[in-house]
Design a protein around this motif. Structure first.
Motif, PDB file in Angstrom:
ATOM      1  N   CYS A 180      -0.087   5.337   2.764  1.00  0.00           N
ATOM      2  CA  CYS A 180       0.836   6.011   3.679  1.00  0.00           C
ATOM      3  C   CYS A 180       2.155   5.266   3.565  1.00  0.00           C
ATOM      4  O   CYS A 180       2.264   4.248   2.894  1.00  0.00           O
ATOM      5  CB  CYS A 180       0.303   6.081   5.101  1.00  0.00           C
ATOM      6  SG  CYS A 180       0.678   4.680   6.159  1.00  0.00           S
TER       7      CYS A 180
ATOM      8  N   CYS B 115       0.827  -1.209   0.000  1.00  0.00           N
ATOM      9  CA  CYS B 115       0.000   0.000   0.000  1.00  0.00           C
ATOM     10  C   CYS B 115       0.861   1.258   0.000  1.00  0.00           C
ATOM     11  O   CYS B 115       1.915   1.296   0.620  1.00  0.00           O
ATOM     12  CB  CYS B 115      -0.892  -0.053   1.233  1.00  0.00           C
ATOM     13  SG  CYS B 115      -1.959   1.372   1.418  1.00  0.00           S
TER      14      CYS B 115
ATOM     15  N   LEU C 281      -5.387  -4.470   6.150  1.00  0.00           N
ATOM     16  CA  LEU C 281      -5.211  -3.096   5.680  1.00  0.00           C
ATOM     17  C   LEU C 281      -6.048  -2.202   6.578  1.00  0.00           C
ATOM     18  O   LEU C 281      -7.125  -2.599   7.035  1.00  0.00           O
ATOM     19  CB  LEU C 281      -5.686  -2.949   4.231  1.00  0.00           C
ATOM     20  CG  LEU C 281      -4.943  -3.780   3.181  1.00  0.00           C
ATOM     21  CD1 LEU C 281      -5.597  -3.606   1.812  1.00  0.00           C
ATOM     22  CD2 LEU C 281      -3.474  -3.383   3.101  1.00  0.00           C
ATOM     23  N   CYS C 282      -5.558  -0.997   6.834  1.00  0.00           N
ATOM     24  CA  CYS C 282      -6.356  -0.077   7.648  1.00  0.00           C
ATOM     25  C   CYS C 282      -7.443   0.549   6.769  1.00  0.00           C
ATOM     26  O   CYS C 282      -7.534   0.256   5.567  1.00  0.00           O
ATOM     27  CB  CYS C 282      -5.456   0.995   8.269  1.00  0.00           C
ATOM     28  SG  CYS C 282      -4.966   2.277   7.119  1.00  0.00           S
TER      29      CYS C 282
ATOM     30  N   HIS D  87      -0.871   3.428  12.116  1.00  0.00           N
ATOM     31  CA  HIS D  87       0.207   2.623  11.546  1.00  0.00           C
ATOM     32  C   HIS D  87      -0.084   1.163  11.859  1.00  0.00           C
ATOM     33  O   HIS D  87       0.092   0.698  12.993  1.00  0.00           O
ATOM     34  CB  HIS D  87       1.554   3.098  12.083  1.00  0.00           C
ATOM     35  CG  HIS D  87       1.899   4.479  11.605  1.00  0.00           C
ATOM     36  ND1 HIS D  87       2.688   5.343  12.291  1.00  0.00           N
ATOM     37  CD2 HIS D  87       1.525   5.129  10.478  1.00  0.00           C
ATOM     38  CE1 HIS D  87       2.790   6.482  11.618  1.00  0.00           C
ATOM     39  NE2 HIS D  87       2.093   6.370  10.521  1.00  0.00           N
ATOM     40  N   ASN D  88      -0.486   0.507  10.837  1.00  0.00           N
ATOM     41  CA  ASN D  88      -1.193  -0.771  10.899  1.00  0.00           C
ATOM     42  C   ASN D  88      -0.613  -1.782  11.896  1.00  0.00           C
ATOM     43  O   ASN D  88      -1.190  -2.031  12.957  1.00  0.00           O
ATOM     44  CB  ASN D  88      -1.225  -1.319   9.462  1.00  0.00           C
ATOM     45  CG  ASN D  88      -2.128  -2.495   9.300  1.00  0.00           C
ATOM     46  OD1 ASN D  88      -2.574  -3.074  10.277  1.00  0.00           O
ATOM     47  ND2 ASN D  88      -2.413  -2.862   8.071  1.00  0.00           N
TER      48      ASN D  88
HETATM   49 FE1  SF4 Z   1      -1.909   1.542   3.754  1.00  0.00          FE
HETATM   50 FE2  SF4 Z   1      -2.989   1.774   6.175  1.00  0.00          FE
HETATM   51 FE3  SF4 Z   1      -0.840   0.280   5.833  1.00  0.00          FE
HETATM   52 FE4  SF4 Z   1      -0.681   2.927   5.655  1.00  0.00          FE
HETATM   53  S1  SF4 Z   1      -1.167   1.715   7.482  1.00  0.00           S
HETATM   54  S2  SF4 Z   1       0.261   1.467   4.265  1.00  0.00           S
HETATM   55  S3  SF4 Z   1      -2.621   3.420   4.684  1.00  0.00           S
HETATM   56  S4  SF4 Z   1      -2.861  -0.107   4.964  1.00  0.00           S
END
Ligand code: SF4
Length: 728
Positions: free
Chosen positions: A49, A46, A80-81, A214-215
């Motif tokens: 971010c 992803c 995933l967030c 932050h996942n």
């Molecule tokens: Fe993507 Fe969320 Fe992971 Fe950031 S924390 S890389 S937005 S899934």
């Protein structure tokens, strides 16, 4: 046509339903005549971010239809967030940059002309060569945020410039990295080396992890809390994570240092520190004790408005749980201009608890490397990167580069290549940024969306999204070493291109093709995999390869830590700082408090946006379309404010916002601050959803101090008053 998240979710659940999105018309037309092809799955990570969580993208008839977390990824752990799940909102954003453009008008008031890639890159190459001839190659610099930036960095180094800066240093985590580096000879990593899932005690200083999503770190934090870890949160706002804390300390803003120093004094005076660890691994305890002798809990209480008994109790509780505790270094650490020292106080406190290299504290990161593409020519000699007058700047300093445009010091800075960095919103005092841009000979924007920075460019190079491109191999030093790969899940839409392609083509026009000898990106990636002993096919299939899986992340007799400080020990007292004229042990500095009638402007993150990067995303816009102004209910009553009323703000320098923000009345905030999410108030009219929604903190941050140790800009020293419609 704009598309709501609800609509999107409804239609993204089945491939057939996708035909209702305009962008899928081609697929839809095709599917009438041809049966749908079997889905394909490609790994990716992803880019909503920088955390870069691993994912799998499902593609049907040439279009990505879903993305899901990749369980093999350390950064995402299979999830995933909320933002990451909205990746398709970026891919199918109708506002995307679609083709290369030249600005035939003025910077800031552009007239765009669509051009071919050949013409756009020819323009950039000519200007770069002109600058090189007049001022030297180092006068072209790179601002970069995002994975594709590595190819730009390589191109710039080949060109002869070593200045590639990211706002994530001087406008975010730099003070923390430098504070820890001065103490341990190592920064805290990114993702950080926090061992939260095994912590017995966790302290967050001004960090709202969870809303700051932050996942894997949030998952680890929740594991630790579910396993019984105690939690302390210092924050003027009762954040979501503070609401789960055993102790919420609603500290008076800009006084956190007093509490940290009081904790250090209590731990040292009462001999609550890890004696064996300190005697074996640290130097400077005596000097530390002397330096904090006046920092009593009572002294800290008067400054911070936190009861002395609470401060003392927490210091003792911390010690009971040593060494399995983690006092987090935080992430957004640019507050008051003495931030490297505040981070050093956090680093010292961790050392006293013996938590560096210990289970539940800071783990020792695994070693590993993916060597560069073999056989490349040496880079030319370059002048040192622009770091300003800041002796401990570990990386180029964005604000020093901005100054160099005006001062020509240490050398002229005439060309900016801005890759994925919305500098108008990320650097404090946007007027200074705009003034600098106006003086440049070349300004290039490489981006996916027409962010605020784009209208200041001479040329725009549209990059395709992360789901449409290969990128360089991403590596991570965790409790094992990870290599991750991004594989395109569909062809780039419009005329957008990946950075590996753009830089390779530009290298030909600059006569630097010897630095880009690979035939295509797969050739490049295979060579790097071979050099690292990684199977490209495995990486291509799974997206992630784990190495050094037998790594021991904790100190033991056989596994001794290495400290890259001058003394080769943890430095509680820093001779390096003393020699450069700074305090060798952190000291408290009194910072300005809001004048009568003003509130301190405090800002942070919503879990559903990554600053201005995502505010135009139609899936996220549907959930959080604008920011709100949090204000304490007593202050709201005093001002006669109503819930949901729209107001403007003016800061201490008389800057008034031209957009409005909705009032949110709450008990969850001290009375001396107001709070809002960062990243809104976008001025780019081409961003049809984000434009002029809410207020941007960037408009109000006209005043900042620069940390003299490392160049970070303080962003929490601005004060605002509220202007109601009737007062306009
Ligand atoms: Fe993507 Fe969320 Fe992971 Fe950031 S924390 S890389 S937005 S899934």
């Amino acid at each position: 046509m704009s598309l709501s998240r609800r609509d999107f979710l409804k239609i993204s659940s089945t491939v057939a339903a996708i035909s209702s999105i305009p962008v899928f018309k081609t697929v839809s037309a095709m599917s009438k005549s041809t049966p749908p092809s079997p889905p394909s799955f490609n790994p990716n990570f992803c880019e909503l971010c920088f955390w870069n969580c691993g994912l799998m993208a499902k593609t049907v008839n040439g279009k990505v239809v879903t993305i899901d977390g990749n369980p093999l990824s350390y950064r995402g752990k299979g999830k995933l967030c909320g933002r990451g799940n909205a990746g398709l909102g970026l891919l199918y954003d109708s506002d995307r940059l679609k083709y290369p453009m030249l600005n035939t008008g003025k910077r800031g008031d552009p007239k765009w002309k669509q051009v071919s890639w050949d013409e756009a890159l020819g323009f950039v190459a000519n200007k770069m060569n002109d600058i090189k001839q007049k001022y030297g190659p180092e006068s072209v610099v790179l601002f970069s945020h995002g994975t594709g930036g590595s190819f730009w960095k390589h191109l710039l180094k080949a060109f002869g410039s070593d200045t590639y800066a990211a706002p994530s240093f001087a406008q975010c985590r730099g003070p923390r990295d430098v504070g820890f580096y001065l103490t341990y000879g190592s920064d805290t990593g990114s993702p950080e080396y926090y061992d939260f899932s095994k912590s017995r005690f966790i302290v967050l200083v001004g960090s709202h992890l969870g809303e700051n999503a932050h996942n894997s770190q949030v998952q680890d934090l929740m594991t630790g809390l579910n396993n019984g870890a105690k939690l302390v949160v210092l924050d003027p706002r009762l954040s979501n994570i503070a609401s789960k804390a055993d102790w919420w300390l609603p500290v008076k803003p800009a006084t956190d240092m007093a509490i940290l120093l009081a904790w250090i004094k209590i731990v040292v005076d009462e001999e609550l520190y890890d004696k064996e660890y300190i005697s074996k691994y640290a130097v400077g305890l005596k000097d530390l004790k002397e330096a904090v002798k006046d920092c009593s809990a009572e002294w800290a209480s008067k400054l911070s408005e936190i009861p002395a008994a609470t401060i003392t109790d927490i210091a003792r509780q911390m010690s009971k749980h040593k060494p399995n505790l983690c006092i987090s270094g935080g992430r957004f650490t640019v507050w008051n201009g003495d931030d490297a020292q505040r981070s050093r106080a956090i680093a010292i406190l961790n050392a006293l608890m013996g938590s560096w290299g210990r289970e539940g504290g800071y783990y020792l990161p695994a070693k590993g490397k993916v060597p560069p593409y073999p056989g490349l020519p040496e880079y030319p000699e370059t002048k040192p990167p622009i770091t300003g007058e800041y002796p401990f700047a570990l990386l180029p300093v964005t604000n020093a580069i901005r100054e160099a445009v005006t001062t020509n010091k240490p050398y002229p800075c005439r060309g900016w290549i801005v890759y994925g960095s919305n500098l108008i919103k990320t650097l404090p005092n946007s007027k200074e940024t705009i003034d600098a841009i106006k003086k440049l000979d070349l300004m290039v924007a490489v981006d996916v969306l027409p962010m605020d920075i784009v209208k200041w460019a001479d040329v725009v190079l549209p990059e395709c999204t992360y789901l449409e491109r290969y990128d360089d191999i991403a590596t991570g030093r965790f409790q094992y070493f990870e290599a991750a790969l991004r594989v395109p899940a569909m062809k780039p839409m419009f005329e957008s291109k990946p950075s590996w392609w753009i830089t390779k083509e530009l290298s030909k026009k600059l006569g630097l093709e010897a630095y880009f000898p690979w035939t295509d990106i797969e050739d490049y990636l295979k060579a790097r995999c071979n050099a690292a002993g990684i199977s490209f096919d495995e990486l291509r299939k799974n997206g992630v390869v784990k190495l050094s899986t037998d790594w021991n992340p904790y100190i033991s007799q056989q596994n001794q830590p290495v400290f890259n400080t001058p003394s080769e020990k943890i430095e509680l007292y820093s001779k390096q700082l003393k020699e450069k004229g700074f305090d060798p042990v952190p000291k408290y500095t009194a910072h300005e408090q809001p004048p009568q009638g003003y509130f301190r402007l405090v800002f942070g993150r919503t879990p559903l946006h990554t600053f201005s990067r995502t505010t135009n995303n139609f899936m996220l816009d549907d959930l959080v379309p604008e920011n709100e102004l949090w204000i304490n209910s007593k202050q709201a009553a005093r001002l006669g404010l109503k819930k949901g009323e729209y107001v403007r703000l003016a800061n201490q320098d008389g800057v008034k916002t031209d957009t409005k923000i909705k009032v949110k009345i709450t008990e969850r905030l001290r009375e001396d601050c107001v709070y809002m999410y960062h990243g809104f108030g976008v001025h780019a009219s081409e961003l049809s959803r984000a434009n002029k929604r809410g207020i941007g903190t960037d408009e109000l941050i006209t005043r900042y101090k620069v940390d003299p140790i490392m160049g970070g800009t303080s962003l929490r020293g601005n004060f605002v008053k509220i202007i109601r419609e009737a007062q306009l």
